[in-house]
Design a protein around this motif. Sequence first.
Motif, short mmCIF file in Angstrom:
data_model
loop_
_atom_site.label_atom_id
_atom_site.label_comp_id
_atom_site.label_asym_id
_atom_site.label_seq_id
_atom_site.Cartn_x
_atom_site.Cartn_y
_atom_site.Cartn_z
N ASN A 196 -12.63 -39.26 -4.69
CA ASN A 196 -13.97 -38.66 -4.79
C ASN A 196 -13.86 -37.17 -5.09
N ARG A 197 -13.00 -36.85 -6.03
CA ARG A 197 -12.78 -35.44 -6.40
C ARG A 197 -13.76 -35.05 -7.50
N ARG A 198 -14.41 -33.90 -7.33
CA ARG A 198 -15.41 -33.42 -8.27
C ARG A 198 -15.15 -31.95 -8.59
N PRO A 199 -15.44 -31.53 -9.81
CA PRO A 199 -15.32 -30.10 -10.13
C PRO A 199 -16.40 -29.30 -9.44
N ILE A 200 -16.07 -28.10 -8.99
CA ILE A 200 -17.06 -27.25 -8.33
C ILE A 200 -17.99 -26.61 -9.36
N ALA A 201 -17.42 -25.95 -10.36
CA ALA A 201 -18.23 -25.32 -11.40
C ALA A 201 -18.60 -26.36 -12.45
N GLN A 202 -19.85 -26.35 -12.86
CA GLN A 202 -20.31 -27.25 -13.90
C GLN A 202 -20.25 -26.55 -15.26
N ASN A 203 -20.64 -27.23 -16.30
CA ASN A 203 -20.55 -26.69 -17.66
C ASN A 203 -21.23 -25.32 -17.75
N GLY A 204 -20.49 -24.35 -18.29
CA GLY A 204 -21.05 -23.03 -18.51
C GLY A 204 -21.12 -22.14 -17.30
N ALA A 205 -20.64 -22.59 -16.15
CA ALA A 205 -20.74 -21.82 -14.91
C ALA A 205 -19.48 -20.97 -14.70
N PRO A 206 -19.59 -19.89 -13.92
CA PRO A 206 -18.40 -19.09 -13.60
C PRO A 206 -17.39 -19.90 -12.80
N SER A 207 -16.11 -19.64 -13.03
CA SER A 207 -15.07 -20.33 -12.26
C SER A 207 -15.21 -19.98 -10.79
N PRO A 208 -14.92 -20.92 -9.88
CA PRO A 208 -15.14 -20.68 -8.45
C PRO A 208 -14.29 -19.56 -7.87
N PHE A 209 -13.24 -19.16 -8.58
CA PHE A 209 -12.30 -18.17 -8.06
C PHE A 209 -12.44 -16.81 -8.73
N THR A 210 -13.28 -16.68 -9.74
CA THR A 210 -13.33 -15.42 -10.50
C THR A 210 -13.90 -14.30 -9.63
N ARG A 211 -13.27 -13.15 -9.66
CA ARG A 211 -13.77 -12.00 -8.91
C ARG A 211 -14.80 -11.25 -9.76
N THR A 212 -15.66 -10.49 -9.07
CA THR A 212 -16.88 -10.03 -9.71
C THR A 212 -17.13 -8.54 -9.46
N GLY A 213 -18.10 -8.00 -10.21
CA GLY A 213 -18.49 -6.60 -10.12
C GLY A 213 -19.61 -6.40 -9.10
N LEU A 214 -20.23 -5.29 -9.16
CA LEU A 214 -20.14 -4.25 -10.17
C LEU A 214 -18.86 -3.44 -10.00
#
Length: 593
Positions: free
Chosen positions: A270-288
């Motif tokens: 029952n493994r599913r991807p966290i991010a769906q199409n076009g979404a940011p990767s679950p691990f990407t770090r962010t700004g500002l």
Amino acid sequence: LYRTRITGTVLLDLVDNHPHVLSIDTPPSIELEGMELLDIDNPRLPGSLDQVAAGPPIVVIDGGVIPERPLIRRSLNGPAHRSFIPDTPAWIDGGTDGHGTAIASVAALGSLRSKLLRPAADDQVLPVAIARVLDDNTRLPEAVNVKSAIPEIANQMREMNRAQVFNHSLASRAPFNRQRMSVWAEALDRTAYDNGGPGCLFVVATGNIDGAVSPSITQLEGWLTRPGHPRYLADERCRLRNPAQAINVLTVGAYVPQAGAPFTQRQTMNRRPIAQNGAPSPFTRTGLGYLREVKPEVVEEGGNFYIEAGTRLRRNAQLTDVAVANSQFARDGRLIRFMNGTSVAAPKVAHLAGLIERTIPGASVDLIRALIVNAAHWPERLATTEDTLRILGYGVPDPERALLPGGARCLITIEDRIPIGSAHYFRIPFPTDLFDPTPETVIRVSVTLAYRAPVRKTNAKYRGTILEWGFSKMGESFDQFRRRCSTVNPEDSTDDEADIEDEPIGNWNWTVKQRLRTRGTVQKDWFEAPASDFEDEMFLCVIGRRGWLSKEQQDAGFEQSYALAVAIEVAGVAIPIHERIEQLVRLQVPVRA
């Protein structure tokens, strides 16, 4: 429900002769492609991989590589390589992690998935030069002093290879300090600035949320439930890792263009991807960013995380993630392996920078950065505009938008140097007659300014100069526009956000707005409006102001180089606006105020 690999003959037999077979389906394309990639062997490599483009290489600042790997062998054959680890002259990787080999393969090929499964006659493989700074354990040794190593790498690679594009998929464990710029980030900024010379373009990964520091994996698992993905990425603990906050670099985050999980794992675990199409990767770090500017500027494919049995987080890469060259090919016979992380998103942008170098010979690093950001678009819009900018930046750069203007997309580029305390003005003609039959046609205008500022970490303002651009509003004449811009008073203004006014009443409906976009050294904004709102000409200005730069330096004629990219696009209709504006455009000699 069964999963099998069969020949076409057996498939036809199942369809024609077995009434109990109710349905037959194929795996999702991204999973099917991953399986095909794993099956590729050396003799079946596309001939396009032998076509290494002429020109300077992309420099990969990373670990060592295995140079005889079939996918990168020709890219490495030619450029000069060097190890910058004291007492370790070898640039060949002696470990098993293969990080340097993976990053080099993406810098050379861009998308390995496309190059291997959908080869085209005009595919370009780019040369790559290795600047080794990581040891065999993929760690930065204490003996490597980044403050001196970064400029040394840039100087030697420019001298040996004429290189100006550098991929930097490295980060410290800790998020950046909002109170003070780091030595590492300042070294990148100073080297990019190059004392006002040609400089270089550093493409830098944002870093990953991997549990090494806050947020922990336990915290991340809790966030997946509440507030949920991608909302948790706006949390301050997910901010950029040092040195991704450097202001003169191009910072790259990660997103998922097409989500998927292997079929057997979906069924049995029952493994599913966290991010769906076009979404940011679950691990990407962010700004500002450090100056509260838009960071990252762009995002690229970086892979996904997965949730198992509804609660358990799984971070290991799947064949639905990013394909890279396998450094252990000689041991296991696999040309390809799969990775996730912002480390593999950055070199794809560096690859695009290399393509721009070849499309526009002599393009400055400012113009390359402006074109990449100008060609970006949001894969999706998040809860607010600021959240979207914090997490996705200006979006995903589209190579065709950067490299192939024409038809319904007009692209105007400008490169110049501006004395601080003055303004440059430009006239942009608009062919209103093209839209007389369809005045409701939607026009999209985007403006991107890029420059490299002198920096000083001991000064709270950090940047020595600040440039900003202005655009005429609806129905505004040149004299009115110039008077409005002159109220900025660039001669006496300093880098104070209070001096930056909001958009004037009656202006176009800009997306980012002036106050936020002006904080960075790459500034993009865009609007859409019907063709009936446009006059025969529009006006654009660039204003140069002081940051920590002294009044004496300004009076001595200090100049700041910059590049502009202006795109005018027709939405959904094949109207040749590029060719018409190309006939009309005559960029006037800049007027210095």
